[in-house]
Design a protein around this motif. Structure first.
Motif, PDB file in Angstrom:
ATOM      1  N   LEU A 149       0.898  -1.133  -0.187  1.00  0.00           N
ATOM      2  CA  LEU A 149      -0.064  -0.100   0.225  1.00  0.00           C
ATOM      3  C   LEU A 149       0.958   1.249  -0.182  1.00  0.00           C
ATOM      4  CD1 LEU A 149      -3.149  -0.976   2.317  1.00  0.00           C
ATOM      5  CD2 LEU A 149      -3.124  -0.738  -0.308  1.00  0.00           C
ATOM      6  N   ARG A 150       1.945   1.159   0.712  1.00  0.00           N
ATOM      7  CA  ARG A 150       2.892   2.270   0.809  1.00  0.00           C
ATOM      8  C   ARG A 150       3.414   2.467  -0.693  1.00  0.00           C
ATOM      9  NH1 ARG A 150       7.352   2.032   4.294  1.00  0.00           N
ATOM     10  NH2 ARG A 150       8.074   4.115   3.309  1.00  0.00           N
ATOM     11  N   MET A 151       4.083   1.419  -1.239  1.00  0.00           N
ATOM     12  CA  MET A 151       4.549   1.372  -2.541  1.00  0.00           C
ATOM     13  C   MET A 151       3.453   1.948  -3.635  1.00  0.00           C
ATOM     14  SD  MET A 151       6.315  -1.561  -4.608  1.00  0.00           S
ATOM     15  CE  MET A 151       7.621  -1.826  -3.440  1.00  0.00           C
ATOM     16  N   ALA A 152       2.570   1.548  -3.427  1.00  0.00           N
ATOM     17  CA  ALA A 152       1.342   1.859  -4.318  1.00  0.00           C
ATOM     18  C   ALA A 152       1.040   3.482  -4.158  1.00  0.00           C
ATOM     19  CB  ALA A 152      -0.306   1.428  -4.275  1.00  0.00           C
ATOM     20  N   GLY A 153       1.148   3.991  -3.129  1.00  0.00           N
ATOM     21  CA  GLY A 153       0.827   5.497  -2.868  1.00  0.00           C
ATOM     22  C   GLY A 153       2.019   6.313  -3.615  1.00  0.00           C
ATOM     23  N   GLU A 154       3.329   5.585  -4.039  1.00  0.00           N
ATOM     24  CA  GLU A 154       4.354   6.254  -4.475  1.00  0.00           C
ATOM     25  C   GLU A 154       4.546   6.101  -6.324  1.00  0.00           C
ATOM     26  OE1 GLU A 154       6.698   8.067  -2.945  1.00  0.00           O
ATOM     27  OE2 GLU A 154       5.904   7.287  -1.083  1.00  0.00           O
ATOM     28  N   LEU A 155       3.215   5.540  -6.553  1.00  0.00           N
ATOM     29  CA  LEU A 155       3.014   5.326  -7.994  1.00  0.00           C
ATOM     30  C   LEU A 155       2.059   6.112  -8.751  1.00  0.00           C
ATOM     31  CD1 LEU A 155       3.355   1.416  -8.179  1.00  0.00           C
ATOM     32  CD2 LEU A 155       5.373   2.907  -8.348  1.00  0.00           C
ATOM     33  N   ASP A 156       2.480   6.754  -9.884  1.00  0.00           N
ATOM     34  CA  ASP A 156       1.641   7.796 -10.526  1.00  0.00           C
ATOM     35  C   ASP A 156       1.428   7.030 -11.713  1.00  0.00           C
ATOM     36  OD1 ASP A 156       0.162   9.954 -11.349  1.00  0.00           O
ATOM     37  OD2 ASP A 156       1.957  10.972 -12.002  1.00  0.00           O
ATOM     38  N   VAL A 157       0.611   5.961 -11.833  1.00  0.00           N
ATOM     39  CA  VAL A 157       0.115   5.152 -12.714  1.00  0.00           C
ATOM     40  C   VAL A 157      -1.269   4.607 -12.389  1.00  0.00           C
ATOM     41  CG1 VAL A 157       2.450   4.338 -13.653  1.00  0.00           C
ATOM     42  CG2 VAL A 157       1.359   3.235 -11.690  1.00  0.00           C
ATOM     43  N   PRO A 158      -2.051   4.328 -13.504  1.00  0.00           N
ATOM     44  CA  PRO A 158      -3.222   3.461 -13.228  1.00  0.00           C
ATOM     45  C   PRO A 158      -3.219   2.209 -12.380  1.00  0.00           C
ATOM     46  CG  PRO A 158      -2.858   4.392 -15.721  1.00  0.00           C
ATOM     47  CD  PRO A 158      -1.601   4.282 -14.912  1.00  0.00           C
ATOM     48  N   ASN A 159      -4.265   1.861 -11.621  1.00  0.00           N
ATOM     49  CA  ASN A 159      -3.964   0.820 -10.757  1.00  0.00           C
ATOM     50  C   ASN A 159      -2.697   0.255 -10.118  1.00  0.00           C
ATOM     51  OD1 ASN A 159      -6.457  -0.096 -12.019  1.00  0.00           O
ATOM     52  ND2 ASN A 159      -5.470  -0.834 -13.924  1.00  0.00           N
ATOM     53  N   PRO A 160      -2.296   1.467  -9.360  1.00  0.00           N
ATOM     54  CA  PRO A 160      -1.135   1.427  -8.655  1.00  0.00           C
ATOM     55  C   PRO A 160      -1.109   0.053  -7.768  1.00  0.00           C
ATOM     56  CG  PRO A 160      -2.354   3.090  -7.850  1.00  0.00           C
ATOM     57  CD  PRO A 160      -3.154   2.637  -8.831  1.00  0.00           C
ATOM     58  N   GLU A 161      -1.941  -0.332  -7.188  1.00  0.00           N
ATOM     59  CA  GLU A 161      -1.915  -1.457  -6.162  1.00  0.00           C
ATOM     60  C   GLU A 161      -1.821  -2.499  -6.947  1.00  0.00           C
ATOM     61  OE1 GLU A 161      -5.167  -1.786  -3.266  1.00  0.00           O
ATOM     62  OE2 GLU A 161      -5.326   0.400  -2.975  1.00  0.00           O
ATOM     63  N   PHE A 162      -2.265  -2.828  -8.084  1.00  0.00           N
ATOM     64  CA  PHE A 162      -2.185  -4.094  -8.726  1.00  0.00           C
ATOM     65  C   PHE A 162      -0.852  -3.871  -9.410  1.00  0.00           C
ATOM     66  CE2 PHE A 162      -2.919  -6.163 -13.181  1.00  0.00           C
ATOM     67  CZ  PHE A 162      -3.045  -7.638 -12.564  1.00  0.00           C
ATOM     68  N   ARG A 163      -0.092  -2.932  -9.835  1.00  0.00           N
ATOM     69  CA  ARG A 163       1.249  -2.749 -10.228  1.00  0.00           C
ATOM     70  C   ARG A 163       2.241  -3.164  -9.066  1.00  0.00           C
ATOM     71  NH1 ARG A 163       1.922   0.510 -15.002  1.00  0.00           N
ATOM     72  NH2 ARG A 163      -0.034   0.859 -15.987  1.00  0.00           N
ATOM     73  N   ALA A 164       1.791  -2.662  -7.899  1.00  0.00           N
ATOM     74  CA  ALA A 164       2.822  -2.857  -6.928  1.00  0.00           C
ATOM     75  C   ALA A 164       2.748  -4.716  -6.531  1.00  0.00           C
ATOM     76  CB  ALA A 164       2.584  -2.323  -5.718  1.00  0.00           C
ATOM     77  N   GLN A 165       1.459  -5.085  -6.544  1.00  0.00           N
ATOM     78  CA  GLN A 165       1.487  -6.671  -6.552  1.00  0.00           C
ATOM     79  C   GLN A 165       2.149  -7.340  -7.557  1.00  0.00           C
ATOM     80  OE1 GLN A 165      -2.650  -8.110  -5.658  1.00  0.00           O
ATOM     81  NE2 GLN A 165      -2.669  -6.679  -3.774  1.00  0.00           N
TER      82      GLN A 165
END
Length: 209
Positions: A149-165
């Motif tokens: 969740l912290r990593m997703a908060g750093e990503l400026d892309v669509p679907n950041p949680e999915f990308r981080a996973q």
């Protein structure tokens, strides 16, 4: 007339914090319990570790373990948070140029796995999660809350949680092959070679729209 008893009062023992009767219940007791839990889970795995065994290793009353941490699952969560402490900085690894994000994340995670001090407890936690659903649930929750969740908060892309996973799943799969199963040639490959291969894929997960 019945004489008054001179012995200690008896009765049902109250739950909660045990009486402070020795130096074992002091300011350092919680830290000793946590260190003992980390070592017990690392050496024995989740199934073979018990509250009583942790208490014995920490030289405290088992009731004190319950007082500080609660259930075995809660002790396990606190212990693996200590074990995974270096990995908690993983979201910071994505900072910097977009082009190097995948390589930075891969190098950061392999740096943790390649360190003998952190590798052994990590292996124990991974094996526990593979064989025990309670351990797996605790590990999933911690990775999701503290890393993904912290990593997703750093990503400026669509679907950041999915990308981080996706990125995490890619690295966990490699870690399983290299450190747990020890499948060749992955187990003996140079880390730099692995990073060079997986970096572009991780970058695509993390940065491409």
């Amino acid at each position: 007339m019945t004489p008054a008893s001179s012995g200690p009062a008896t009765g049902p023992r109250k739950r909660g914090r045990p009486a402070r009767t020795s130096a074992s219940d002091g300011p350092g007791a919680r830290d000793r319990i946590l260190a003992a839990a980390r070592n017990e889970f690392a050496e024995r795995g989740y199934d073979k570790t018990s509250i009583r065994g942790i208490a014995k290793a920490a030289e405290v009353d088992p009731a004190l373990v319950h007082h500080y941490f609660g259930t075995k699952e809660q002790v396990f969560e606190a212990a693996i948070e200590l074990i995974f402490a270096p990995a908690m900085a993983a979201p910071d690894a994505v900072h910097g140029s977009r082009e190097g994000a995948g390589e930075r994340m891969a190098r950061f995670m392999f740096g943790i796995w390649e360190n003998p001090v952190s590798r052994l407890p990590l292996l124990a936690v991974m094996r526990s999660a593979l064989t025990n659903e309670a351990a797996a649930a605790v590990l999933r929750g911690m990775i999701e809350r503290r890393v993904l969740l912290r990593m997703a908060g750093e990503l400026d892309v669509p679907n950041p949680e999915f990308r981080a996973q996706l990125a995490a799943g890619h690295l966990i799969g490699i870690a399983m092959l290299r450190y747990v199963i020890r499948m060749e040639p992955m187990a003996s490959a140079e880390v730099d070679d692995i990073v060079a291969m997986v970096g572009p894929t991780l970058r695509r997960y993390l940065t491409e729209s």
